[in-house]
Write a protein that holds these residues in place. Sequence first.
Motif, PDB file in Angstrom:
ATOM      1  N   HIS A 389      -2.554   0.664 -11.760  1.00 42.45           N
ATOM      2  CA  HIS A 389      -1.980   1.562 -10.759  1.00 42.45           C
ATOM      3  C   HIS A 389      -1.986   0.902  -9.381  1.00 42.45           C
ATOM      4  O   HIS A 389      -1.053   1.063  -8.596  1.00 42.45           O
ATOM      5  N   GLN A 390      -3.040   0.120  -9.109  1.00 41.74           N
ATOM      6  CA  GLN A 390      -3.123  -0.589  -7.824  1.00 41.74           C
ATOM      7  C   GLN A 390      -1.941  -1.555  -7.693  1.00 41.74           C
ATOM      8  O   GLN A 390      -1.351  -1.701  -6.625  1.00 41.74           O
ATOM      9  N   LEU A 391      -1.578  -2.234  -8.813  1.00 38.35           N
ATOM     10  CA  LEU A 391      -0.438  -3.160  -8.804  1.00 38.35           C
ATOM     11  C   LEU A 391       0.841  -2.445  -8.361  1.00 38.35           C
ATOM     12  O   LEU A 391       1.610  -2.972  -7.551  1.00 38.35           O
ATOM     13  N   VAL A 392       1.049  -1.250  -8.891  1.00 36.97           N
ATOM     14  CA  VAL A 392       2.265  -0.482  -8.551  1.00 36.97           C
ATOM     15  C   VAL A 392       2.260  -0.127  -7.067  1.00 36.97           C
ATOM     16  O   VAL A 392       3.258  -0.310  -6.360  1.00 36.97           O
ATOM     17  N   VAL A 393       1.121   0.337  -6.586  1.00 31.48           N
ATOM     18  CA  VAL A 393       1.009   0.725  -5.178  1.00 31.48           C
ATOM     19  C   VAL A 393       1.240  -0.497  -4.282  1.00 31.48           C
ATOM     20  O   VAL A 393       1.987  -0.432  -3.288  1.00 31.48           O
ATOM     21  N   ASP A 394       0.624  -1.645  -4.650  1.00 30.46           N
ATOM     22  CA  ASP A 394       0.812  -2.872  -3.857  1.00 30.46           C
ATOM     23  C   ASP A 394       2.285  -3.262  -3.802  1.00 30.46           C
ATOM     24  O   ASP A 394       2.805  -3.641  -2.754  1.00 30.46           O
TER      25      ASP A 394
END
Length: 476
Positions: A389-394
């Motif tokens: 999920h962090q990848l998507v937000v980044d």
Amino acid sequence: MSTIKEPSFRESVDLMFNRAVALMDLPPGLEEKIRVCNATYTVRFGVRLRGEIQTFTGYRSVHSEHMEPVKGGIRFAPSVNQDEVEALAALMTYKCALVEAPFGGSKGGLCINPWEYEEHELELVTRRFAYELAKRDLINPSQNVPAPDMGTGEREMAWIADQYARMNTTDINARACVTGKPLNAGGISGRVEATGRGVQYALKEFFRDPRDVEKAGLAGSLDGKRIIVQGLGNVGYHAAKFLSQENGAVIIGIIERDGGLFNASGLDVDAVHQWLAKHGGISGYPDATHSENGAALLEEECDILIPAALEGVINLTNAERIKAPLIIEAANGPVTAGADDILRKKGTVIIPDMYANAGGVTVSYFEWVKNLSHIRFGRMQRRQEEARHQLVVDQLESLSDAMGKTWSPSPDFKQKYLRGADELELVRSGLDDTMRIAYQSMREVWHDRADVNDLRTAAYLVSINKVAASYRAKGL
Ligand code: NAD
């Protein structure tokens, strides 16, 4: 008052079963096989207490072994008897089939008034009862797995689990011998609240379909609905708490052993619960009217009635006077077969026990799986989920940077989206899914079959079909 004799609890369950099978096309032999209770064991044992030997009587009934292990709670109450235990075991068979928990039905009970004993005395009695059952394989992770019921809870389940482990020191799956244990003794997050939470999810699913709501002569959502609850124990407390605190329902009445509390503008469930724990009863609670005749409150006007204490409370003597258009049976068997007939004729909609209180066995199933897999749900995936999920937000942030724009999601979006699910969230999600799917299977039969006019018959049809399919597949 009616002079017609009320059937016993087990006869009541059988009558309801018979009403459903009359609409099915089962071979008579199979019908009989499913109806009957396979075995009931009575154990009598002595425990030395207060300087003398006291003899206790307990039961463990196995209704159907079409799937194993069989599953069902252990009740501690002075009124426990064979008829009651067999009725409850039968309900467990149908309940497990309806919510697709892969178990047969069983139930246990001990004739004891737990309030009359000190904790250390109860421990001695519980351990001895567990010993008597375990040595007959009536407690066993692969054969028979008890759980809490009226008068028992996490504490008793921990004693039972420990007693079994002491008797089976090399059984790596010993913890799976009983569910409803405390978290630190092999339990699962969300089990204590599970049955009440299931009642909440059941009502939410009911209110999702305006056709169902209309059948009960109600309208809108749970918000503002006036509710009366009988029994503020494990099931009733959690159901009332969640429905009032999360769905805007108003708890106008609470019935306990020492009477009923009424407040038309709503009772504070936590405050009443604390009062009950402190004083051993609800009388004297300041913000409500107290009446000694609690049962009379069952007949008060409200939108939803939740009997969450014991069986047979809505019967031939009071069914005609019950005004609630919707009853959800959080307890097992609160409406007798005779009362059920009267209420159906009046148009009262009843969400039946075998579905309504199945949240407990559903989360017990998750606990049993957790014990057998020896790992907490979510332990492997949680951080990996967060990293993805962090990848998507980044990516979204760098994309908006590249476009010269500022990405400004709502304040708690990141916090909610980035968080991987923990065990409690997974348990609630699995329970919600189970309660929705099971309700939808009943709803389909209720709406589609012209000869089915109530949810209880629909529930029996769905579950008996599943049990029959199981017997057909494996043979007898
Ligand atoms: P509990 O012992 O925690 O609570 C029962 C409550 O009912 C207590 O507060 C008690 O004081 C009250 N009560 C007893 N007699 C009463 C009476 N005559 N009038 C009003 N109140 C009375 O039990 P529980 O676990 O909440 O079980 C309640 C019902 O739900 C039972 O029918 C049980 O079989 C069923 N049930 C429980 C579970 C579970 O997970 N605990 C699961 C499925 C079904």
